[in-house]
Scaffold this active site. Sequence first.
Site, PDB file in Angstrom:
ATOM      1  N   LYS A   6      36.094  43.167  51.580  1.00  0.00           N
ATOM      2  CA  LYS A   6      36.964  41.701  51.931  1.00  0.00           C
ATOM      3  C   LYS A   6      37.476  41.056  50.710  1.00  0.00           C
ATOM      4  CE  LYS A   6      36.267  37.591  51.768  1.00  0.00           C
ATOM      5  NZ  LYS A   6      37.514  36.984  51.148  1.00  0.00           N
ATOM      6  N   ASP A   8      40.770  32.665  55.832  1.00  0.00           N
ATOM      7  CA  ASP A   8      39.697  31.814  55.765  1.00  0.00           C
ATOM      8  C   ASP A   8      38.767  32.430  54.611  1.00  0.00           C
ATOM      9  OD1 ASP A   8      37.034  30.948  55.983  1.00  0.00           O
ATOM     10  OD2 ASP A   8      37.522  30.430  57.945  1.00  0.00           O
ATOM     11  N   GLY A  26      33.202  37.029  54.684  1.00  0.00           N
ATOM     12  CA  GLY A  26      32.265  37.016  53.557  1.00  0.00           C
ATOM     13  C   GLY A  26      30.677  36.390  54.396  1.00  0.00           C
ATOM     14  N   GLU A  85      28.156  39.156  40.501  1.00  0.00           N
ATOM     15  CA  GLU A  85      28.947  39.160  39.201  1.00  0.00           C
ATOM     16  C   GLU A  85      29.605  37.781  39.031  1.00  0.00           C
ATOM     17  OE1 GLU A  85      29.165  41.222  37.123  1.00  0.00           O
ATOM     18  OE2 GLU A  85      28.117  43.114  37.870  1.00  0.00           O
ATOM     19  N   CYS A  87      36.971  36.674  33.729  1.00  0.00           N
ATOM     20  CA  CYS A  87      35.546  36.126  33.841  1.00  0.00           C
ATOM     21  C   CYS A  87      35.097  36.297  32.475  1.00  0.00           C
ATOM     22  CB  CYS A  87      34.625  36.673  34.974  1.00  0.00           C
ATOM     23  SG  CYS A  87      34.969  38.549  34.719  1.00  0.00           S
ATOM     24  N   GLU A 135      33.362  26.427  33.656  1.00  0.00           N
ATOM     25  CA  GLU A 135      34.538  27.605  33.878  1.00  0.00           C
ATOM     26  C   GLU A 135      35.722  26.844  34.032  1.00  0.00           C
ATOM     27  OE1 GLU A 135      34.273  30.592  36.523  1.00  0.00           O
ATOM     28  OE2 GLU A 135      34.368  32.137  35.164  1.00  0.00           O
TER      29      GLU A 135
HETATM   30  P1  NAD Z   1      35.330  32.620  44.703  1.00  0.00           P
HETATM   31  O1  NAD Z   1      34.086  32.401  44.758  1.00  0.00           O
HETATM   32  O2  NAD Z   1      36.045  31.293  45.388  1.00  0.00           O
HETATM   33  O3  NAD Z   1      35.463  33.587  45.924  1.00  0.00           O
HETATM   34  C1  NAD Z   1      35.448  34.965  45.571  1.00  0.00           C
HETATM   35  C2  NAD Z   1      35.272  35.552  47.089  1.00  0.00           C
HETATM   36  O4  NAD Z   1      34.233  35.070  47.879  1.00  0.00           O
HETATM   37  C3  NAD Z   1      36.719  35.394  47.757  1.00  0.00           C
HETATM   38  O5  NAD Z   1      36.926  36.590  48.428  1.00  0.00           O
HETATM   39  C4  NAD Z   1      36.272  34.345  48.856  1.00  0.00           C
HETATM   40  O6  NAD Z   1      37.146  34.432  49.981  1.00  0.00           O
HETATM   41  C5  NAD Z   1      34.923  34.653  49.092  1.00  0.00           C
HETATM   42  N1  NAD Z   1      34.056  33.396  49.534  1.00  0.00           N
HETATM   43  C6  NAD Z   1      34.366  32.084  49.483  1.00  0.00           C
HETATM   44  N2  NAD Z   1      33.391  31.496  50.044  1.00  0.00           N
HETATM   45  C7  NAD Z   1      32.756  32.329  50.628  1.00  0.00           C
HETATM   46  C8  NAD Z   1      31.426  32.180  51.349  1.00  0.00           C
HETATM   47  N3  NAD Z   1      30.917  31.163  51.586  1.00  0.00           N
HETATM   48  N4  NAD Z   1      30.546  33.416  51.843  1.00  0.00           N
HETATM   49  C9  NAD Z   1      31.189  34.651  51.341  1.00  0.00           C
HETATM   50  N5  NAD Z   1      32.128  34.748  50.749  1.00  0.00           N
HETATM   51  C10 NAD Z   1      32.982  33.719  50.316  1.00  0.00           C
HETATM   52  O7  NAD Z   1      36.132  32.628  43.512  1.00  0.00           O
HETATM   53  P2  NAD Z   1      37.590  33.143  43.146  1.00  0.00           P
HETATM   54  O8  NAD Z   1      38.099  31.881  43.008  1.00  0.00           O
HETATM   55  O9  NAD Z   1      38.269  34.091  44.211  1.00  0.00           O
HETATM   56  O10 NAD Z   1      37.415  33.842  41.891  1.00  0.00           O
HETATM   57  C11 NAD Z   1      37.390  33.297  40.601  1.00  0.00           C
HETATM   58  C12 NAD Z   1      35.724  33.333  40.258  1.00  0.00           C
HETATM   59  O11 NAD Z   1      35.270  34.817  40.134  1.00  0.00           O
HETATM   60  C13 NAD Z   1      35.568  32.715  38.636  1.00  0.00           C
HETATM   61  O12 NAD Z   1      34.346  31.893  38.615  1.00  0.00           O
HETATM   62  C14 NAD Z   1      35.198  34.245  37.950  1.00  0.00           C
HETATM   63  O13 NAD Z   1      34.421  33.945  36.830  1.00  0.00           O
HETATM   64  C15 NAD Z   1      34.523  35.098  38.891  1.00  0.00           C
HETATM   65  N6  NAD Z   1      34.718  36.388  38.525  1.00  0.00           N
HETATM   66  C16 NAD Z   1      33.638  37.144  37.963  1.00  0.00           C
HETATM   67  C17 NAD Z   1      33.870  38.267  37.637  1.00  0.00           C
HETATM   68  C18 NAD Z   1      32.502  38.976  36.824  1.00  0.00           C
HETATM   69  O14 NAD Z   1      32.438  40.255  37.055  1.00  0.00           O
HETATM   70  N7  NAD Z   1      31.395  38.185  36.476  1.00  0.00           N
HETATM   71  C19 NAD Z   1      34.952  39.032  37.648  1.00  0.00           C
HETATM   72  C20 NAD Z   1      36.111  38.274  38.123  1.00  0.00           C
HETATM   73  C21 NAD Z   1      36.009  37.002  38.388  1.00  0.00           C
END
Ligand code: NAD
Length: 489
Positions: free
Chosen positions: A182, A215, A220, A258, A291, A392
């Site tokens: 997803k 959405d 998720g 992650e 990240c 962050e």
């Molecule tokens: P996000 O947490 O908003 O979304 C990540 C994913 O989760 C998306 O696919 C989103 O649609 C989904 N999602 C959102 N709400 C959900 C829910 N309630 N249940 C299930 N899935 C849900 O993050 P983002 O804005 O897409 O990405 C940025 C973040 O990702 C930053 O915090 C960054 O640090 C982190 N990141 C971490 C790593 C790592 O390896 N540690 C790598 C890249 C990005």
Amino acid sequence: MEPLPTANLFIEGVSRPAQNGKLFDNISPWTGEVVGQAAEATAADIEHAISAARKAFDETDWSRNHTARHQAVTRFVEQLEQHREQLVTIARVEVGAGVGAANLFQVQGALDGARDLVNAFASVTWQESRGVREFMGSNTERVVTREALGVVGAITPWNVPLYINVGKVIAALLAGCTVVLKPAPDTPLMGAIMGELAALAELPAGVFNVITSSDPAMAGEMLTADPRVDVISFTGSTAVGRRIMAAGSVTLKRVFLELGGKSARIILDDADDFPMAVMSSIAVFHAGQGCALPTRLLVPKSRYQEAIECLSLAYQGFEEMWGDFDNPENIMGPVISKRQQERVMGYIQCGLDEGANLLHGGNRRPDKGTGFFIEPTCFIDVTNDMRIAQEEIFGPVLVVIPFEDDEDAIRIANESIYGLGGYVVSGDLERGKYVANRIRAGAISVNGGMSIIGDLPFGGFKQSGMGREWGPEGICEFTDLKSIAWSVV
Ligand code: NAD
């Protein structure tokens, strides 16, 4: 900018639109305009993807036939490699990466990582004899086998989507799991293209599925709640990670997280080329949307003024080197979305309100285009307790913090809820490695060493997450161990 193809769903071996035919817009960060469309998965589509993955796991020999599976995944990786140019285009247009960043980390890093995983497969022990042991007068012979965990829901973010999609999907498939991917709503095509390539690689139907949706939460949440899904492998924000961990607990799912980071780069006073070490610290790669990027720069108090002068020069020199869609050397473009632009601008205002001073930047840059541009920004006079030093930002914003001595630098680096990356620069390698060992984070680079690469485990300490991706550890993360024992005379 060329329009992008429509991102289809990929379910049970078939690339198709959503059941109700609905689409959502794919917006390019460079222009803020629609560059393509993506299938808007319905609950029934998501249900179909989960049941297809379950069926493929339960009713085929995918998890047991190691040779056939390794061959199939190798074909998949070959397809990714053969479509490199298409992937670079998606990384540029959809993800908003500058050409330099798109070619390097966004795509080549992902392809190299995929190869690393395919190669790491050989080092996974699937069965190990533990010999015969006598217990209460009778003998037992034992083996320990490694088995796939089952159906994986892979939930990924938009910042380096190919790299993260590959890190989860290729590793989980090699482990013998089946997968529902997803991708984030902002980068649907980078997920959907993997479905198209899986079809070209003739992966068995149902083994790999992709669902796209505007959405952010629905798909998720369905994956996290569904008892037929055994594992959630999530990369994204710490806030959503917490929610997923709580929701997954109902079915006691394996949850790999992650999450976010606020990594420190410590430049010690004996750094070989101190000016260069400082100048190369500007947080501009992919507009700071990484990240594990070093977004807190820690410099010795004794050389603070010199560091600031170096940074000032570096930022001035960078002005003509970002925000150009066609410049092959650009490693910085816009941020992903209007929402993200607002969020980053909110943090810049927050830094000013907290009393930090802007050395450079701090503004939106509409002169670069109609998209979501924010100029490279650097705050000085920052203390580690400020929100801009603790939270962050995920934009091109660097905060500079002075330290007294090595112990003080280590303390500041560790004074964070996060523990994802860390960076140390020193003229004395042993001193640098000592500091590296004291930083509580999952991947530390000393003097420019590459600690984030496909054959090394990657993941967070503290609230940066749990579990490891990449390397043989990344494959084993999707497996469990079983002990089998039989009596012998
Ligand atoms: P996000 O947490 O908003 O979304 C990540 C994913 O989760 C998306 O696919 C989103 O649609 C989904 N999602 C959102 N709400 C959900 C829910 N309630 N249940 C299930 N899935 C849900 O993050 P983002 O804005 O897409 O990405 C940025 C973040 O990702 C930053 O915090 C960054 O640090 C982190 N990141 C971490 C790593 C790592 O390896 N540690 C790598 C890249 C990005």
